[in-house]
Design a protein around this motif. Sequence first.
Motif, PDB file in Angstrom:
ATOM      1  N   ILE A  82      13.543  20.914 -21.284  1.00 14.08           N
ATOM      2  CA  ILE A  82      13.769  21.706 -22.500  1.00 14.08           C
ATOM      3  C   ILE A  82      14.396  20.845 -23.592  1.00 14.08           C
ATOM      4  O   ILE A  82      14.003  20.911 -24.763  1.00 14.08           O
ATOM      5  CB  ILE A  82      14.659  22.922 -22.183  1.00 14.08           C
ATOM      6  N   GLN A  83      15.373  20.003 -23.213  1.00  9.53           N
ATOM      7  CA  GLN A  83      16.026  19.160 -24.213  1.00  9.53           C
ATOM      8  C   GLN A  83      15.068  18.119 -24.775  1.00  9.53           C
ATOM      9  O   GLN A  83      15.114  17.789 -25.966  1.00  9.53           O
ATOM     10  CB  GLN A  83      17.254  18.470 -23.614  1.00  9.53           C
ATOM     11  N   LEU A  84      14.186  17.601 -23.942  1.00  3.87           N
ATOM     12  CA  LEU A  84      13.199  16.639 -24.415  1.00  3.87           C
ATOM     13  C   LEU A  84      12.281  17.258 -25.464  1.00  3.87           C
ATOM     14  O   LEU A  84      11.801  16.569 -26.370  1.00  3.87           O
ATOM     15  CB  LEU A  84      12.365  16.112 -23.243  1.00  3.87           C
ATOM     16  N   GLN A  85      12.038  18.554 -25.342  1.00  2.87           N
ATOM     17  CA  GLN A  85      11.181  19.241 -26.302  1.00  2.87           C
ATOM     18  C   GLN A  85      11.935  19.637 -27.572  1.00  2.87           C
ATOM     19  O   GLN A  85      11.320  19.999 -28.570  1.00  2.87           O
ATOM     20  CB  GLN A  85      10.562  20.494 -25.676  1.00  2.87           C
ATOM     21  N   SER A  86      13.268  19.571 -27.524  1.00  3.48           N
ATOM     22  CA  SER A  86      14.064  20.014 -28.670  1.00  3.48           C
ATOM     23  C   SER A  86      14.256  18.923 -29.707  1.00  3.48           C
ATOM     24  O   SER A  86      14.644  19.204 -30.841  1.00  3.48           O
ATOM     25  CB  SER A  86      15.435  20.512 -28.198  1.00  3.48           C
ATOM     26  N   PRO A 122       3.927  14.469 -19.839  1.00  2.00           N
ATOM     27  CA  PRO A 122       3.627  13.190 -20.520  1.00  2.00           C
ATOM     28  C   PRO A 122       4.822  12.649 -21.289  1.00  2.00           C
ATOM     29  O   PRO A 122       5.018  12.940 -22.467  1.00  2.00           O
ATOM     30  CB  PRO A 122       2.489  13.565 -21.464  1.00  2.00           C
ATOM     31  N   ILE A 123       5.651  11.851 -20.614  1.00  2.00           N
ATOM     32  CA  ILE A 123       6.866  11.292 -21.206  1.00  2.00           C
ATOM     33  C   ILE A 123       6.644   9.819 -21.511  1.00  2.00           C
ATOM     34  O   ILE A 123       6.164   9.064 -20.669  1.00  2.00           O
ATOM     35  CB  ILE A 123       8.074  11.444 -20.256  1.00  2.00           C
ATOM     36  N   SER A 124       6.989   9.425 -22.716  1.00  3.11           N
ATOM     37  CA  SER A 124       6.955   8.006 -23.071  1.00  3.11           C
ATOM     38  C   SER A 124       8.381   7.523 -23.258  1.00  3.11           C
ATOM     39  O   SER A 124       9.268   8.287 -23.641  1.00  3.11           O
ATOM     40  CB  SER A 124       6.151   7.788 -24.356  1.00  3.11           C
ATOM     41  N   TYR A 162      13.678   8.566 -24.735  1.00  2.00           N
ATOM     42  CA  TYR A 162      12.498   9.239 -24.199  1.00  2.00           C
ATOM     43  C   TYR A 162      11.930  10.211 -25.227  1.00  2.00           C
ATOM     44  O   TYR A 162      12.665  10.800 -26.018  1.00  2.00           O
ATOM     45  CB  TYR A 162      12.851  10.023 -22.931  1.00  2.00           C
ATOM     46  N   SER A 163      10.627  10.397 -25.166  1.00  2.00           N
ATOM     47  CA  SER A 163       9.974  11.401 -26.004  1.00  2.00           C
ATOM     48  C   SER A 163       8.788  11.976 -25.249  1.00  2.00           C
ATOM     49  O   SER A 163       8.234  11.326 -24.349  1.00  2.00           O
ATOM     50  CB  SER A 163       9.508  10.796 -27.335  1.00  2.00           C
ATOM     51  N   TYR A 188       2.658  18.841 -26.393  1.00  5.24           N
ATOM     52  CA  TYR A 188       2.996  19.394 -25.072  1.00  5.24           C
ATOM     53  C   TYR A 188       4.120  20.401 -25.228  1.00  5.24           C
ATOM     54  O   TYR A 188       5.126  20.143 -25.862  1.00  5.24           O
ATOM     55  CB  TYR A 188       3.425  18.283 -24.119  1.00  5.24           C
ATOM     56  N   ARG A 189       3.939  21.573 -24.652  1.00  2.00           N
ATOM     57  CA  ARG A 189       4.944  22.624 -24.771  1.00  2.00           C
ATOM     58  C   ARG A 189       5.106  23.375 -23.456  1.00  2.00           C
ATOM     59  O   ARG A 189       4.146  23.544 -22.699  1.00  2.00           O
ATOM     60  CB  ARG A 189       4.565  23.647 -25.861  1.00  2.00           C
TER      61      ARG A 189
END
Length: 322
Positions: free
Chosen positions: A17-21, A54-56, A63-64, A69-70
């Motif tokens: 969730i934090q990666l998407q924020s 899919p994390i880069s 990280y992003s 992606y959701r």
Amino acid sequence: MGLDTINRFDRIVAILIQLQSKRIVKAQELAERFNVSLRTIYRDIRSLEASGVPISSEAGVGYSIMEGYRLPPVMFTCEEASSFVAAEKLMQKFTDPSLGLHHRSAMYKVKSVLRGKEKDWISTLESQVLIDPSQKPFDENIPNALEVLFESIAEKRKVFLKYHSLNAEHPSERFIEPVGLFHENNFWYVLGYCHFRCDYRQFRTDRMLKIQRTDQAFTLEHGSLDEHLNKNPEKEKTKIVISIDKDIARYISVRSRQYGFVSQESKADKVVITFMTSDVLHGFPRWYLMFADYAEILEPESLKTRVMEILKEAQNRLSRKK
């Protein structure tokens, strides 16, 4: 399933969730939030990647997640839903109408994913929570002040400001480069570089008479708001020591932080409080007068003199014949 497994599962979901924020999230930021080691974060990230997320990553950056992606809609607890009510009430009373309208629109989207129980919980609370600020934080003629300032900070563009300072007879016009905003004692303040004064200044939003966007880029690198607010050298501040009745001291404890509280010591029926302040002429002495009949100034003598000057002026005004 063991407790450690459950905790790790909850943490991995929270990391996702934090990666998407945010666009970029640093491993150290995640480690500090969840109170775990960097090694644990690296392991959790690998687990997310193995599950198809899919994390880069880039060394030294963070990280992003790949754009687009959701997660499916997230479920909220009743306690989290309650926080939405408080946030909405605060936004209605402590922000300008424009930003409040945007927040209301966002809240409709958040509420749309709530389950029936949480929706009922919010509906019950909404009509039973009231926030009534003692002051209006914005001039009613500039309903989009915060929106313009947020945009200016994010895009690093100057704003035009018509501003009426407390001690000025007439408003002035100036271009400023906003560094940041902070809320204190029911008011919003903007700290920015003022091209009229060629220095950094603080501006209270309720004294702004006009604000406009411009296409002019910032001319300086300003750093963070914290750096500016905390950079005042100690030599610019004055040490103040007062003695106050113990029964009264607890009532000023909240506001004392605002006026440079350093320490306090109990002595019999008194409390001796030490401050370091840069406003001995106006702010501190006028605040002191609110409880002066229960307190004594121990140092400096200049503060005693200033308080007497204010009292004498007040006495002269009261004794004037109409």
